[in-house]
Design a protein around this motif. Structure first.
Motif, PDB file in Angstrom:
ATOM      1  N   GLY A 132       0.800  -1.232   0.000  1.00 49.63           N
ATOM      2  CA  GLY A 132       0.000   0.000   0.000  1.00 49.63           C
ATOM      3  C   GLY A 132       0.826   1.272   0.000  1.00 49.63           C
ATOM      4  O   GLY A 132       0.310   2.355   0.320  1.00 49.63           O
ATOM      5  N   LEU A 133       2.087   1.163  -0.371  1.00 50.43           N
ATOM      6  CA  LEU A 133       2.957   2.349  -0.385  1.00 50.43           C
ATOM      7  C   LEU A 133       2.347   3.419  -1.293  1.00 50.43           C
ATOM      8  O   LEU A 133       2.042   3.155  -2.450  1.00 50.43           O
ATOM      9  CB  LEU A 133       4.337   1.936  -0.897  1.00 50.43           C
ATOM     10  N   GLY A 134       2.167   4.622  -0.754  1.00 51.11           N
ATOM     11  CA  GLY A 134       1.565   5.701  -1.534  1.00 51.11           C
ATOM     12  C   GLY A 134       0.065   5.839  -1.318  1.00 51.11           C
ATOM     13  O   GLY A 134      -0.523   6.856  -1.675  1.00 51.11           O
ATOM     14  N   THR A 135      -0.559   4.813  -0.714  1.00 42.29           N
ATOM     15  CA  THR A 135      -2.003   4.933  -0.425  1.00 42.29           C
ATOM     16  C   THR A 135      -2.269   4.751   1.072  1.00 42.29           C
ATOM     17  O   THR A 135      -3.059   5.483   1.654  1.00 42.29           O
ATOM     18  CB  THR A 135      -2.826   3.903  -1.222  1.00 42.29           C
ATOM     19  N   HIS A 136      -1.554   3.781   1.693  1.00 42.29           N
ATOM     20  CA  HIS A 136      -1.639   3.656   3.145  1.00 42.29           C
ATOM     21  C   HIS A 136      -0.429   4.360   3.762  1.00 42.29           C
ATOM     22  O   HIS A 136       0.698   4.178   3.297  1.00 42.29           O
ATOM     23  CB  HIS A 136      -1.640   2.177   3.556  1.00 42.29           C
ATOM     24  N   PHE A 137      -0.670   5.149   4.812  1.00 37.68           N
ATOM     25  CA  PHE A 137       0.420   5.932   5.398  1.00 37.68           C
ATOM     26  C   PHE A 137       0.593   5.577   6.872  1.00 37.68           C
ATOM     27  O   PHE A 137      -0.277   5.858   7.697  1.00 37.68           O
ATOM     28  CB  PHE A 137       0.174   7.429   5.206  1.00 37.68           C
ATOM     29  N   GLU A 138       1.730   4.963   7.183  1.00 29.86           N
ATOM     30  CA  GLU A 138       2.047   4.633   8.571  1.00 29.86           C
ATOM     31  C   GLU A 138       2.185   5.890   9.413  1.00 29.86           C
ATOM     32  O   GLU A 138       1.938   5.885  10.615  1.00 29.86           O
ATOM     33  CB  GLU A 138       3.347   3.833   8.638  1.00 29.86           C
TER      34      GLU A 138
END
Lengths: 452, 452
Positions: free
Chosen positions: A258-264
């Motif tokens: 989800g890199l770019g859509t989910h943000f830790e």
């Protein structure tokens, strides 16, 4: 058993760092980046004149360094990597900086310190600055997730910010240096190769220094890579590489899912109080009660119920120093009830030594109850006038369930800034930081206020 | 199972570092310290103008740094920690530096580089310098033993010089800074907390940089500790401390057993050839044969028998670059037979590209034989005139069984030094280094020659 092939996370993270732009970030992420930077900058101002920082600054000034970037609060300049190191150290000093709760990484420090130091030597717009901050925080938090979240069996003796912080700082610097993909890969690898930091340093000055070293190493890695200094192309996932060295059985896909859509970085938490995190719910409860005590009346009998871990870590009825008071449940309960505040003033020696505070600390009944959550607390106070007041905090403020409001973050910032600058300047700085996305030159906007 | 209490090795090593004096060292140790420093200094001169060093120097000069100590070979000065870092990097560049064979630690680099940089800012006598060098090497090699020798189950993905090198450098600096016991303990702990370095960097420029980072971190640790910057008192042996982090089941007593009477630095080995260590026996054999070939005659048919590991690591009949040639068995066999030498000249591009060398490389029959030791080799050559020559090397030169003679070390030094300075100056420098114990000011004695 045959191992499945490992995903090329070094390259994929580097590509993300090369390509990500401010305009692609969700509005919530853009906003949280501003909050993270504001919280961090306040911590720099709040911590910059403490003794351990003074020592580190003196050592750094002796070593010289080209006058590239400001040592905030010290009216001096040094080279970028060293400025990043010192400013990050200031921000860690009261353990008042932010926390990625799932991994207890302190993500903003190494990244923001590196970016700000660099921004003094090459103008960066607020949007580019915030995008690079998000890139750095994401890589840092995601690599912390890889090392620490199931199924990984991590080496818990490591201080995680020292392990993944250099990667975040290097990636962020790489972004503003506009590195190409090979150089970005080298920057990340060179930083990963310098992962270090031991939990066994906690309780000493060095325990507070680990994020600062991460900042320095990450900045230096990016500056070397920019000159063509090579490193591995696959250091994170290589057999016996970065992840294998620090954790067994890790799920490599956590790095990039989800890199770019989910943000830790959206699960980053800010501390409302400069106290051990496990004390926060009890402070919330006591501040709530303090606000209900009639002027002239006073707490007489005080009981606090907390998760047993809180007692294990912080049952200290008679702290003598600030480092002890920081992790004394009784000190914060007493100070919150008598002052109606739980800020840096409550960690000053005159507050720790105050006979009224000390007397109340000694009279508090503390109870551990495993039925409570770690971020839950109940406080019960009977006043000298016989009024009985109770507060039950289900979730401490600052965490994901009750994030600090913008107003609370602003107030925290002002209180820290006023330790170093006049109120007028603190307010002006707050305004700049809140509007940082619209500035063309982040460093100039900040230093124009600081030096005005 | 109850763990036995752990010996206080942090304090005991710190005490040794505070107390040890040159006069207490056995004569053999005093002599070996001179050899180690001479070998190291030659490697600095030999490597200081290679591309990766040039990049690192350019980055360092951009960062500035007070002009405290010399970047050797570059006519420039920078702060002590950075000078130590750059000079150590030069010394590692050809992988021509020394090796503590039991652990493959490269012990002299971080320690000597730190001491020499410091010595330019505070005069140190040769005897004090050599004592500090021995202290640093001992702590470094002994902590490597703790982590890597039985019963320890070490994490082999770490680059050991980066893990224990900072400790050695910090202890040596602490000695010449005359730190008291608490500060020496902090210096060692602060250095240990910065242990880092991954084997996965090998084959890149960064793989050669790890000892340099150890030097920088160790020097900076000692300079901070000298100012009262605190760290743990027991970081090496603490539960979840330094040793626990990097190895399981370690024998802590290896750190201090026989400290002051048994010297690990006596098992330090020097490389006669800038080639992979597993190729050394074959080079010995070919040089022996080359000396017996009649002038005008030439090798025609060549066979080499080595331990199978040597083939696994170095079976490269057609290397194209210096980094490949360094670890090509065929290249070194061909070069040794045709040149009668195996030095830095044989790693130059013109030698790698030489058609005669390339033709012979392609004609060599290589055989792996598990009955041979790793440091054993047999070479058989039939010349164009039909003469058959054979050499059997039971133990490669440079190792503990056949240490490099003083004459061989001197010749190695001169060959390296001549890359940077005129022969006359190289000879003068050799004389100073051989007599270093009798100089009152080590840095001045060296730089008086270098700058003459």
């Amino acid at each position: 058993m045959e191992q499945p092939p490992r995903p090329p996370i070094t390259r994929d993270l580097a590509r993300y760092a090369v390509q990500a732009r401010y305009a692609d970030l969700p509005a919530q992420v853009q906003t949280e980046a501003v909050r993270a930077f504001l919280n961090w900058f306040g911590c720099v101002l709040g911590g910059c004149h403490e003794l351990p920082v003074e020592i580190a600054v003196a050592a750094a000034l002796d070593a010289g360094g080209a006058p590239q970037s400001s040592i905030i609060g010290h009216g001096a300049r040094t080279d970028r990597a060293t400025a990043a190191y010192l400013n990050c150290f200031s921000s860690s000093l009261h353990a008042f900086d932010d926390t990625h709760l799932a991994t207890v990484t302190h993500p903003t420090g190494p990244v923001a310190a590196g970016l700000l130091a660099f921004a003094e030597t090459a103008p960066i717009s607020g949007r580019d600055f915030l995008a690079a901050l998000v890139i750095g925080m994401e890589l840092e938090c995601r690599m912390s997730d890889v090392l620490l979240l199931p199924p990984a069996q991590a080496n818990l003796s490591l201080y995680i910010t020292g392990v993944t912080g250099p990667i975040g700082a290097a990636a962020a610097l790489g972004r503003v240096l506009d590195l190409d993909l090979p150089r970005m890969t080298w920057a990340i690898s060179l930083a990963a190769a310098q992962a270090s930091g031991l939990r066994a340093t906690h309780g000493s000055m060095t325990g507070l220094l680990v994020p600062a070293l991460a900042a320095r190493n990450g900045v230096a890695a990016a500056l070397l890579a920019a000159r063509g200094f090579s490193c591995s192309e696959n250091i994170l996932e290589a057999a016996n590489g970065f992840v294998d060295t620090f954790a067994a059985g890790a799920d490599f896909t956590r790095a990039t899912a989800g890199l770019g859509t989910h943000f830790e970085m959206l699960s980053n938490a800010y501390k409302p109080y400069p106290a051990g995190i496990v004390i926060h719910a009890a402070i919330d409860a006591c501040l709530d009660i303090a606000a209900r005590i009639t002027p002239g009346d006073r707490p007489a009998d005080v009981g606090v119920t907390v998760h047993p871990l809180t007692l294990t870590l912080t049952n200290r009825p008679a702290p003598a120093t600030a480092l002890q008071a920081m992790i004394s449940l009784q000190h914060w309960v007493a100070a919150a009830l008598l002052h109606g505040e739980a800020g840096l003033a409550e960690m000053r020696q005159d507050c720790i030594d105050d006979p009224d505070i000390a007397a109340l600390r000694a009279a508090i009944t503390v109870v551990g109850d495993a039925a409570l959550r770690r971020d839950e607390a109940i406080a019960t106070v009977t006043t000298t006038a016989g009024v009985r007041l109770q507060a039950h905090i289900a979730h401490a403020s600052g965490g994901a369930k009750r994030p600090m409001s913008d107003a609370a973050l602003d107030a925290k910032f002002i209180a820290q800034a006023q330790r170093v600058v006049a109120s007028r300047k603190a307010e002006a700085l707050l305004k700049v930081l809140r509007g940082i996305a619209d500035h063309d030159d982040v460093a100039r906007a900040i230093h124009d206020v600081l030096e005005s």
